[in-house]
Write a protein that holds these residues in place. Structure first.
Motif, PDB file in Angstrom:
ATOM      1  N   TYR A  11     -14.402  -1.587   7.354  1.00 16.18           N
ATOM      2  CA  TYR A  11     -13.718  -0.810   8.803  1.00 16.18           C
ATOM      3  C   TYR A  11     -12.104  -0.603   7.690  1.00 16.18           C
ATOM      4  O   TYR A  11     -11.684   0.448   7.575  1.00 16.18           O
ATOM      5  N   ALA A  12     -11.591  -1.582   7.293  1.00 17.65           N
ATOM      6  CA  ALA A  12     -10.517  -1.425   6.385  1.00 17.65           C
ATOM      7  C   ALA A  12     -10.990  -0.596   5.354  1.00 17.65           C
ATOM      8  O   ALA A  12      -9.488   0.335   5.319  1.00 17.65           O
ATOM      9  N   ALA A  13     -11.438  -0.637   4.524  1.00 13.72           N
ATOM     10  CA  ALA A  13     -11.510  -0.053   3.412  1.00 13.72           C
ATOM     11  C   ALA A  13     -11.703   1.500   3.740  1.00 13.72           C
ATOM     12  O   ALA A  13     -11.465   2.162   2.871  1.00 13.72           O
ATOM     13  N   ILE A  14     -12.079   2.096   5.131  1.00 11.24           N
ATOM     14  CA  ILE A  14     -12.302   3.539   5.196  1.00 11.24           C
ATOM     15  C   ILE A  14     -11.127   3.835   6.366  1.00 11.24           C
ATOM     16  O   ILE A  14     -10.979   4.715   4.899  1.00 11.24           O
ATOM     17  N   LYS A  15     -10.341   3.131   6.384  1.00 10.67           N
ATOM     18  CA  LYS A  15      -9.459   3.367   6.860  1.00 10.67           C
ATOM     19  C   LYS A  15      -8.198   3.277   5.763  1.00 10.67           C
ATOM     20  O   LYS A  15      -7.207   4.221   5.605  1.00 10.67           O
ATOM     21  N   TYR A  16      -8.427   2.381   4.533  1.00 12.32           N
ATOM     22  CA  TYR A  16      -7.621   3.059   3.422  1.00 12.32           C
ATOM     23  C   TYR A  16      -8.187   4.103   3.119  1.00 12.32           C
ATOM     24  O   TYR A  16      -6.821   4.469   2.246  1.00 12.32           O
ATOM     25  N   VAL A  17      -9.019   4.274   3.139  1.00 10.58           N
ATOM     26  CA  VAL A  17      -9.409   5.470   1.558  1.00 10.58           C
ATOM     27  C   VAL A  17      -9.066   6.798   3.017  1.00 10.58           C
ATOM     28  O   VAL A  17      -8.538   7.832   2.032  1.00 10.58           O
ATOM     29  N   ALA A  18      -9.160   6.763   3.860  1.00  5.13           N
ATOM     30  CA  ALA A  18      -8.290   8.000   4.840  1.00  5.13           C
ATOM     31  C   ALA A  18      -6.923   8.242   4.535  1.00  5.13           C
ATOM     32  O   ALA A  18      -6.515   8.478   4.729  1.00  5.13           O
ATOM     33  N   GLU A  19      -6.315   6.566   4.901  1.00  4.74           N
ATOM     34  CA  GLU A  19      -4.949   7.351   4.564  1.00  4.74           C
ATOM     35  C   GLU A  19      -4.069   7.549   3.104  1.00  4.74           C
ATOM     36  O   GLU A  19      -3.377   7.537   2.565  1.00  4.74           O
ATOM     37  N   TYR A  20      -5.256   7.589   2.050  1.00  7.50           N
ATOM     38  CA  TYR A  20      -4.702   7.566   0.423  1.00  7.50           C
ATOM     39  C   TYR A  20      -5.665   8.747   0.144  1.00  7.50           C
ATOM     40  O   TYR A  20      -5.913   8.456  -0.689  1.00  7.50           O
ATOM     41  N   ALA A  21      -6.285   9.105   0.582  1.00  3.24           N
ATOM     42  CA  ALA A  21      -7.689  10.835   0.787  1.00  3.24           C
ATOM     43  C   ALA A  21      -6.412  11.198  -0.475  1.00  3.24           C
ATOM     44  O   ALA A  21      -7.759  11.271  -1.775  1.00  3.24           O
ATOM     45  N   MET A  22      -5.505  11.506  -0.681  1.00  4.26           N
ATOM     46  CA  MET A  22      -4.909  12.504  -0.984  1.00  4.26           C
ATOM     47  C   MET A  22      -5.102  11.689  -3.102  1.00  4.26           C
ATOM     48  O   MET A  22      -4.953  12.481  -3.747  1.00  4.26           O
ATOM     49  N   GLU A  23      -5.401  10.474  -2.737  1.00  2.78           N
ATOM     50  CA  GLU A  23      -4.933   9.915  -3.828  1.00  2.78           C
ATOM     51  C   GLU A  23      -6.062   9.606  -4.700  1.00  2.78           C
ATOM     52  O   GLU A  23      -6.648   9.502  -5.913  1.00  2.78           O
ATOM     53  N   PHE A  24      -7.784   9.877  -3.678  1.00  2.00           N
ATOM     54  CA  PHE A  24      -9.037   9.569  -4.375  1.00  2.00           C
ATOM     55  C   PHE A  24      -9.227  11.182  -4.242  1.00  2.00           C
ATOM     56  O   PHE A  24     -10.873  11.452  -4.391  1.00  2.00           O
ATOM     57  N   ASN A  25      -8.265  12.266  -3.932  1.00  3.13           N
ATOM     58  CA  ASN A  25      -8.542  13.683  -4.123  1.00  3.13           C
ATOM     59  C   ASN A  25     -10.087  14.006  -3.002  1.00  3.13           C
ATOM     60  O   ASN A  25     -11.010  14.318  -3.668  1.00  3.13           O
ATOM     61  N   VAL A  26      -9.821  12.993  -1.822  1.00  2.00           N
ATOM     62  CA  VAL A  26     -11.180  13.882  -1.606  1.00  2.00           C
ATOM     63  C   VAL A  26      -9.794  14.452   0.430  1.00  2.00           C
ATOM     64  O   VAL A  26      -9.330  14.060   0.299  1.00  2.00           O
ATOM     65  N   ASP A  27     -11.233  14.869   0.710  1.00  5.90           N
ATOM     66  CA  ASP A  27     -10.449  15.561   2.095  1.00  5.90           C
ATOM     67  C   ASP A  27     -10.673  14.543   3.120  1.00  5.90           C
ATOM     68  O   ASP A  27     -11.317  13.887   3.771  1.00  5.90           O
ATOM     69  N   PRO A  28      -9.176  14.327   3.252  1.00  4.99           N
ATOM     70  CA  PRO A  28      -9.596  12.830   4.796  1.00  4.99           C
ATOM     71  C   PRO A  28     -10.014  13.222   5.983  1.00  4.99           C
ATOM     72  O   PRO A  28      -9.886  12.701   7.457  1.00  4.99           O
ATOM     73  N   CYS A  29     -10.418  14.997   6.362  1.00  7.68           N
ATOM     74  CA  CYS A  29     -10.919  15.491   7.462  1.00  7.68           C
ATOM     75  C   CYS A  29     -12.319  14.960   7.520  1.00  7.68           C
ATOM     76  O   CYS A  29     -12.954  15.853   9.058  1.00  7.68           O
ATOM     77  N   ARG A  30     -12.409  14.911   6.724  1.00  8.82           N
ATOM     78  CA  ARG A  30     -14.503  15.243   6.355  1.00  8.82           C
ATOM     79  C   ARG A  30     -14.327  13.648   5.934  1.00  8.82           C
ATOM     80  O   ARG A  30     -15.428  13.666   5.099  1.00  8.82           O
TER      81      ARG A  30
END
Length: 63
Positions: A11-30
């Motif tokens: 869960y912490a990994a999913i939350k981290y990616v969601a919080e830093y979505a722009m740095e990973f170049n992913v859509d935080p809404c999906r």
């Protein structure tokens, strides 16, 4: 590793990616959670439990 440590780490990994979505170049809404074997079980556990216990970080798809 005592229960529910692995689920909490996933869960912490999913939350981290969601919080830093722009740095990973992913859509935080999906966000999508995927896994194979044990990872598949963790995907189900995290997405089911987080929906009931932690509103706000919604997983849009599971693979």
């Amino acid at each position: 590793m005592p229960y529910p440590t692995a689920r909490e780490q996933a869960y912490a990994a999913i939350k981290y990616v969601a919080e830093y979505a722009m740095e990973f170049n992913v859509d935080p809404c999906r966000p999508v959670a995927a896994g194979d074997s044990t990872g598949g079980n963790m995907t189900v556990a995290v997405t089911c439990c987080q929906g009931m216990q932690r509103p706000g970080h919604c997983i849009s798809r599971r693979l």
